[in-house]
Design an enzyme around this catalytic site. Structure first.
Site, mmCIF file in Angstrom:
data_model
loop_
_atom_site.group_PDB
_atom_site.id
_atom_site.type_symbol
_atom_site.label_atom_id
_atom_site.label_comp_id
_atom_site.label_asym_id
_atom_site.label_seq_id
_atom_site.Cartn_x
_atom_site.Cartn_y
_atom_site.Cartn_z
ATOM 1 N N GLY A 121 0.791 -1.231 0.000
ATOM 2 C CA GLY A 121 0.000 0.000 0.000
ATOM 3 C C GLY A 121 0.819 1.274 0.000
ATOM 4 N N SER A 122 2.045 1.219 -0.512
ATOM 5 C CA SER A 122 2.821 2.477 -0.529
ATOM 6 C C SER A 122 2.182 3.494 -1.475
ATOM 7 C CB SER A 122 4.299 2.221 -0.877
ATOM 8 O OG SER A 122 4.447 1.838 -2.218
ATOM 9 N N ASN A 123 1.587 3.035 -2.564
ATOM 10 C CA ASN A 123 0.853 3.974 -3.436
ATOM 11 C C ASN A 123 -0.366 4.540 -2.715
ATOM 12 O OD1 ASN A 123 1.744 4.343 -6.392
ATOM 13 N ND2 ASN A 123 2.141 2.171 -5.998
ATOM 14 N N ASN B 204 -7.004 2.095 -12.381
ATOM 15 C CA ASN B 204 -5.991 1.153 -11.901
ATOM 16 C C ASN B 204 -4.619 1.626 -12.366
ATOM 17 O OD1 ASN B 204 -4.882 -1.396 -10.925
ATOM 18 N ND2 ASN B 204 -4.728 -2.014 -13.082
ATOM 19 N N HIS C 111 -0.918 0.022 -13.477
ATOM 20 C CA HIS C 111 -0.235 -1.228 -13.827
ATOM 21 C C HIS C 111 1.258 -0.921 -14.000
ATOM 22 C CE1 HIS C 111 0.014 -5.333 -15.196
ATOM 23 N NE2 HIS C 111 0.866 -4.915 -16.114
ATOM 24 N N ASP D 199 -6.601 -5.427 -17.158
ATOM 25 C CA ASP D 199 -5.656 -4.514 -17.809
ATOM 26 C C ASP D 199 -6.057 -4.081 -19.214
ATOM 27 O OD1 ASP D 199 -4.075 -4.818 -15.533
ATOM 28 O OD2 ASP D 199 -3.049 -6.543 -16.379
ATOM 29 N N GLU E 259 5.300 5.909 -10.241
ATOM 30 C CA GLU E 259 3.946 5.789 -9.691
ATOM 31 C C GLU E 259 3.672 6.901 -8.680
ATOM 32 O OE1 GLU E 259 3.054 1.060 -10.235
ATOM 33 O OE2 GLU E 259 3.891 1.671 -8.311
HETATM 34 C C1 GAR Z 1 2.543 -1.274 -7.728
HETATM 35 O O1 GAR Z 1 3.774 -1.262 -8.415
HETATM 36 C C2 GAR Z 1 1.409 -1.433 -8.711
HETATM 37 O O2 GAR Z 1 1.650 -0.856 -9.958
HETATM 38 C C3 GAR Z 1 1.323 -2.922 -8.829
HETATM 39 O O3 GAR Z 1 1.524 -3.423 -7.533
HETATM 40 C C4 GAR Z 1 2.430 -2.531 -6.861
HETATM 41 C C5 GAR Z 1 1.861 -2.239 -5.481
HETATM 42 O O4 GAR Z 1 2.774 -1.528 -4.683
HETATM 43 N N1 GAR Z 1 0.021 -3.314 -9.364
HETATM 44 C C6 GAR Z 1 -0.164 -4.371 -10.133
HETATM 45 O O5 GAR Z 1 0.725 -5.147 -10.417
HETATM 46 C C7 GAR Z 1 -1.596 -4.552 -10.631
HETATM 47 N N2 GAR Z 1 -1.655 -5.499 -11.713
HETATM 48 P P1 GAR Z 1 2.272 -0.820 -3.363
HETATM 49 O O6 GAR Z 1 1.377 -1.834 -2.605
HETATM 50 O O7 GAR Z 1 3.498 -0.510 -2.582
HETATM 51 O O8 GAR Z 1 1.493 0.399 -3.744
#
Ligand code: GAR
Length: 188
Positions: free
Chosen positions: A12-14, A102, A104, A145, A174
């Site tokens: 969940g850093s995003n 979303n 990706h 996607d 991101e």
């Molecule tokens: C992110 O890099 C996101 O783009 C990817 O998971 C990561 C989550 O990082 N999403 C996918 O692969 C979706 N198909 P986070 O939990 O640290 O935000």
């Protein structure tokens, strides 16, 4: 006021970065964080950010109205998938038509589809000796996607990169772009 819900499956850093971006914007509120795993670290982040959270099972998500009802209860207007790894069922897509985005971690349509998430994506990109990768932010439809692309940004891959260093480069993109693209998509 636009009330935003964020779905995440892991760290969940995003989600945190998005919450911090919108924290001082009065027209927006990150009102709910949802996770499909009770041990997802994003739930700790939600607690620290003082944002309500909700956990559901894969089965509840696919076969019941529990998640939609929770979104209604919190008067959610817009949904962000940030590291969320389940396929979104059609009842949710229909309830939030063109209001789900979303991110990706690759340049779709390449390296998308079932099983292509997180480190799987970066491992494949490195194995194939690609010279660039990037991020794709897109609307969500019923196929993994494949929704309309809103934004892409690229990063170069050097011979020294491995999947971990590529993941770091992707995370930087991101964090930089996702919040402002969400804001733009909401403002229309
Ligand atoms: C992110 O890099 C996101 O783009 C990817 O998971 C990561 C989550 O990082 N999403 C996918 O692969 C979706 N198909 P986070 O939990 O640290 O935000």
């Amino acid at each position: 006021m636009t009330r935003i819900a964020i779905f995440a499956s892991g760290s969940g850093s995003n989600a945190q970065n998005i919450a911090e971006y919108f924290a001082d914007k009065n027209e927006f509120s990150i009102s709910l964080i949802l996770a499909n795993k009770p041990d997802a670290y994003v739930l700790n982040r939600a607690k620290n950010l003082n944002i309500p959270s909700f956990v559901f099972t894969n089965k509840e998500f696919q076969t019941s109205e529990i998640v939609i009802n929770k979104l209604k209860e919190h008067k959610i207007d817009f949904i962000v998938l940030a590291g969320f790894l389940l396929k979104v069922p059609s009842n949710l897509i229909n309830a939030f038509n063109n209001k789900i985005v979303n991110i990706h971690p690759a340049l779709l349509p390449n390296y998308g589809g079932k099983g292509m998430y997180g480190m799987n994506v970066h491992n494949s990109v490195i194995e194939n000796k690609e010279t660039e990768s990037g991020i794709t932010i897109h609307y969500v439809n019923e196929n993994y996607d494949e929704g309309q692309i809103i934004f892409q940004a690229k990063t170069l891959i050097t011979p020294n990169d491995d999947a971990e260093s590529l993941a770091s480069k992707i995370h930087i993109l991101e964090y930089k772009y996702f919040p402002e693209i969400i804001e733009g998509a909401i403002r229309g």
